[in-house]
Structures are given as structure tokens and as C-alpha cells.
Design a protein around this motif. Structure first.
Motif: not given
Length: 254
Positions: A33-37, A41-42, A48-49, A59-65
Motif C-alpha cells: 500500500m505504501a509503495i502503491f500510494l 501520487g507521483f 501529469s503536471n 482525470q490525471p489520477f485515473f489515467y494511470w490506474h
């Protein structure tokens, strides 16, 4: 049929509680969980600036899922069956008078629970974008829901592969490769290459088997029935393969 249902439910409960305790009794779940978060976040804030877009949405958050799930979910599921062989408990597990379907479903649900907790821990990001502006919260909710279901699809692949091989490392590598195929099939570069070589119809057909294609509809705030059927179909398919491969091992051990 009734006895099978009872055996399946018994196996599911026992397997689920056992695997969930195993995740949190060791640093595995916490490190995951720590590494995933941190990675999520990065990629959301830095890669994604986010603050340069001027838009208060996730949208930038979900793009990487899908891309992060492709790497992290096989890591979470690689131990589910391979670990039994390494620990020497495989024979004992195979001899239990319970349904293999219940055991497989319980293991999958335990890993899915860890993934769900990881996803819940990202909720501060949702609060942040609401503080910064007025995002489409319906679209965000649907994206979270579909992301959780998609995580289950990735985990089902990893769990099935784990039941096929005895090495956790090999289970991880194969799981990532298979997950990459299901992800990259909807990548515009891949779709364009297939369309150029075999025609637009072939490109569209390949894209329909991609996690990207079905997840993007939820990102737009649209919950399509075909996307739900697709993801649950993938989970059911790989869970069935998981049961088949473990049953083969059980029969071979007799």
C-alpha cells in the motif's frame, strides 16, 4: 448442488480469513500500500503536471490506474498459490474436504480487499480536487467503482497464474506479461498498428478486449453495462482457469 454450495461457502470463508490475516500479519500489505500510494501520487501530481492543467478533476489520477495495476496487482497476487508450494502446505490444502472454487474465490477476495483498502486511502485526493474547484463527482465516483472492479480483473489473472507455476517470481513475470497484453490492446499506438495492418475493424476488435477501452468510459462519467459484463467476465474466466489448474494439481496429487 446444495452440498457443493455449502462446501464452496465454507472454503471461501476459511480461505478469505486465512489469506487476509496472512497479508496483514506480515509487512506485505503495508509495504504494498505504501509503495502503491507513493507511485500513484507521483504520477498524479508530478508526471501529469496536475497543478499546471488548471482543471480541478481526477482525470490525471485515473489515467494511470490500468498501467499501475498492471505492475502492482500481479505483485499482490503472485503469492496466493505459489506460496503454498514454497511453504509445503500445498498438499494439506489440496486434501481439505472443501470446494476448490471456494478456496480460489476466498484467496482472490482477500487480495481484492487489500487493493480496495489501498484505493480507499486515495480519497484525500478526491477531497483535494473538491477544495480546489467543482469537479464532476459523479464521474469520479464511477471511476472509483470501475477502478475497483478492474483491480479484481487484474488480480484474477495474477491468482490464476500463481496456481499454474510454483515460483512467485515466475508467477509475477507471467502475470505482468498477460496483464500488459490486456492493457496495451487498447493503446492508440497498438490499435493504430493493427488497423494499419489488418483494417479498422480488426483494430476495433482488438481494442474491445482491452481494459483501457472499458475503463475510459467510466472516466467520462458513463457506466456502460458492456464494460461491467466485460470486467466481471474476465474475473469469471480467470477464476474458472484458476479452479481448473488447482483441481488438476489436486487430482495429480492423489
Amino acid at each position: 448442488m446444495r452440498q457443493w454450495a455449502v462446501d464452496t461457502l465454507t472454503g471461501l470463508k476459511a480461505s478469505y480469513s486465512r489469506e487476509l490475516r496472512a497479508y496483514f500479519a506480515t509487512p506485505l500489505a503495508y509495504v504494498f500500500m505504501a509503495i502503491f500510494l507513493m507511485m500513484l501520487g507521483f504520477f498524479t501530481w508530478e508526471a501529469s503536471n496536475f497543478f499546471d492543467t488548471g482543471a480541478a478533476d481526477l482525470q490525471p489520477f485515473f489515467y494511470w490506474h490500468p498501467w499501475l495495476y498492471m505492475i502492482f496487482m500481479p505483485a499482490l497476487s503472485m503469492r496466493l498459490w505459489s506460496d503454498e508450494t514454497a511453504a509445503g502446505t500445498s498438499e494439506l490444502l489440496m486434501s481439505l474436504p472443501v470446494s476448490i472454487t471456494g478456496l480460489a474465490a476466498g484467496k482472490l477476495l482477500a487480495a481484492w480487499t487489500v487493493a480496495a483498502v489501498s484505493l480507499v486511502l486515495t480519497f484525500p485526493m478526491w477531497l483535494t480536487v473538491n477544495y480546489l474547484g467543482a469537479p464532476d463527482n459523479t464521474a469520479i465516483f464511477l471511476s472509483y467503482l470501475m477502478s475497483l472492479i478492474m483491480a479484481g480483473a487484474y488480480l484474477s489473472i495474477g491468482a490464476a497464474v500463481s496456481s499454474l507455476v510454483s515460483s512467485q517470481v515466475l508467477a509475477y513475470v507471467i502475470g505482468v506479461v498477460v496483464a500488459f497484453v490486456f492493457t496495451a490492446a487498447g493503446w492508440p499506438m497498438v490499435v493504430g498498428a493493427v488497423s494499419g495492418a489488418l483494417g479498422a475493424a480488426a483494430g476495433d476488435l482488438v481494442a474491445t478486449f482491452s481494459f483501457l477501452t472499458h475503463f475510459e468510459t467510466a472516466e467520462r462519467g458513463v457506466l456502460e453495462l458492456r464494460s461491467l459484463i466485460y470486467f466481471f467476465g474476465v474475473i469469471a474466466l480467470w477464476l474458472a482457469l484458476n479452479v481448473l489448474w488447482v483441481s488438476h494439481r489436486r487430482n495429480g496429487a492423489r
